[in-house]
Enzyme design. Structure first.
Site, mmCIF file in Angstrom:
data_model
loop_
_atom_site.group_PDB
_atom_site.id
_atom_site.type_symbol
_atom_site.label_atom_id
_atom_site.label_comp_id
_atom_site.label_asym_id
_atom_site.label_seq_id
_atom_site.Cartn_x
_atom_site.Cartn_y
_atom_site.Cartn_z
ATOM 1 N N GLY A 45 -2.535 23.713 -3.430
ATOM 2 C CA GLY A 45 -1.496 23.443 -4.599
ATOM 3 C C GLY A 45 -0.064 23.448 -4.014
ATOM 4 O O GLY A 45 0.129 23.999 -3.179
ATOM 5 N N GLN A 50 8.928 23.503 -3.825
ATOM 6 C CA GLN A 50 8.572 23.883 -2.588
ATOM 7 C C GLN A 50 8.782 22.648 -1.361
ATOM 8 O O GLN A 50 8.698 23.121 -0.277
ATOM 9 C CB GLN A 50 6.932 24.150 -2.432
ATOM 10 C CG GLN A 50 6.677 25.391 -3.005
ATOM 11 C CD GLN A 50 5.226 25.822 -3.008
ATOM 12 O OE1 GLN A 50 4.257 25.322 -3.716
ATOM 13 N NE2 GLN A 50 4.820 26.647 -1.956
ATOM 14 N N CYS A 99 0.790 31.810 -0.257
ATOM 15 C CA CYS A 99 1.795 30.597 -0.926
ATOM 16 C C CYS A 99 2.240 30.239 0.546
ATOM 17 O O CYS A 99 2.724 30.888 1.459
ATOM 18 C CB CYS A 99 2.649 31.293 -1.723
ATOM 19 S SG CYS A 99 3.968 30.041 -2.159
ATOM 20 N N LEU A 100 2.273 28.735 0.457
ATOM 21 C CA LEU A 100 2.914 28.138 1.818
ATOM 22 C C LEU A 100 4.349 28.291 1.844
ATOM 23 O O LEU A 100 4.927 28.185 2.925
ATOM 24 C CB LEU A 100 2.811 26.587 1.737
ATOM 25 C CG LEU A 100 1.339 25.899 1.588
ATOM 26 C CD1 LEU A 100 1.326 24.575 1.352
ATOM 27 C CD2 LEU A 100 0.779 26.225 2.875
ATOM 28 N N GLU A 142 1.031 27.698 -9.328
ATOM 29 C CA GLU A 142 2.062 26.588 -9.095
ATOM 30 C C GLU A 142 3.136 26.491 -10.536
ATOM 31 O O GLU A 142 4.212 26.223 -10.195
ATOM 32 C CB GLU A 142 1.150 25.197 -9.283
ATOM 33 C CG GLU A 142 0.039 25.280 -8.113
ATOM 34 C CD GLU A 142 0.835 25.657 -6.609
ATOM 35 O OE1 GLU A 142 2.104 25.429 -6.382
ATOM 36 O OE2 GLU A 142 0.073 26.111 -5.679
ATOM 37 N N HIS A 145 6.093 28.595 -9.882
ATOM 38 C CA HIS A 145 7.108 27.895 -9.092
ATOM 39 C C HIS A 145 8.093 27.035 -9.869
ATOM 40 O O HIS A 145 9.332 26.843 -9.593
ATOM 41 C CB HIS A 145 6.406 26.890 -7.993
ATOM 42 C CG HIS A 145 5.918 27.628 -6.923
ATOM 43 N ND1 HIS A 145 6.559 28.452 -6.090
ATOM 44 C CD2 HIS A 145 4.652 27.636 -6.468
ATOM 45 C CE1 HIS A 145 6.029 28.988 -5.120
ATOM 46 N NE2 HIS A 145 4.566 28.309 -5.169
HETATM 47 NI NI NI Z 1 2.858 28.795 -4.029
#
Ligand code: NI
Length: 188
Positions: A45, A50, A99-100, A142, A145
């Site tokens: 996701g 991001q 999380c990236l 997501e 975010h």
């Molecule tokens: Ni994330």
């Protein structure tokens, strides 16, 4: 085009994102870039903050998790201007998340895994569905975010204390990633 991922500590991850309109400039290309960025970074996701945009756009492809969760095979969602309601009659589950924007960290998060989601797809067609299980968890992660939250906001102060060093390494740019990133601006 692969886009850099903004890391924890960057203010763009803490702002509340705003709805977009059908005349949003270059939406098709942006979505293609977000999917490419997510796939190349091995994520399931990705939310627009991001990649540095405070716009209410999310892409999800849960297929890589289908080995352990067959129900996620082929699950691909583009969420524009989503509205999420946690349905409190659902079960509460604790599961690991990553999380990236927080490389090298994975923490257990407790969430009520039944939600109602209203959203627009990439053609601005409206949808309204109830989700549960791990897909609901991905959507909630997501959605956080878009609201200026990250998943570690949900962990206990003790757990947060235990990963304090890892977090400050990310904030201060002392972390290596195998995908392109943008670090938080240096504090004066
Ligand atoms: Ni994330």
């Amino acid at each position: 085009m692969k886009l850099p991922i903004y890391l924890y500590g960057h203010p763009v991850l803490r702002a509340v994102s705003t709805d977009i309109t059908p005349d949003y400039e270059g939406l098709g290309q942006l979505l293609a870039d977000m999917y490419e960025t997510m796939y190349e970074s091995d994520g399931v996701g990705l939310a627009a903050p991001q990649i540095g945009r405070n716009d209410r756009i999310v892409v999800i492809d849960a297929s890589p998790l289908a080995d352990s969760m067959p129900e996620l095979d082929g699950v691909k969602l583009t969420l524009i201007n989503p509205r999420l309601e946690v349905l409190e009659d659902g079960p509460s589950e604790t599961r690991g998340e990553g999380c990236l924007s927080l490389p090298g960290i994975s923490e257990n998060v407790t969430r009520t895994e039944k939600i109602r989601l209203q959203w627009l797809d990439e053609k601005f067609e409206p949808h309204d569905e109830v989700f549960d299980g791990f897909l609901s968890r991905i959507i909630q992660h997501e959605y956080d975010h878009l609201e200026g939250r990250v998943y570690i906001d949900h962990i206990s102060p003790i757990r947060k204390q235990l990963i304090r060093r890892k977090l400050s390494n990310i904030v201060e740019g002392r972390v290596r990633c195998d995908y392109p990133v943008r670090y938080a601006p240096r504090r004066k």
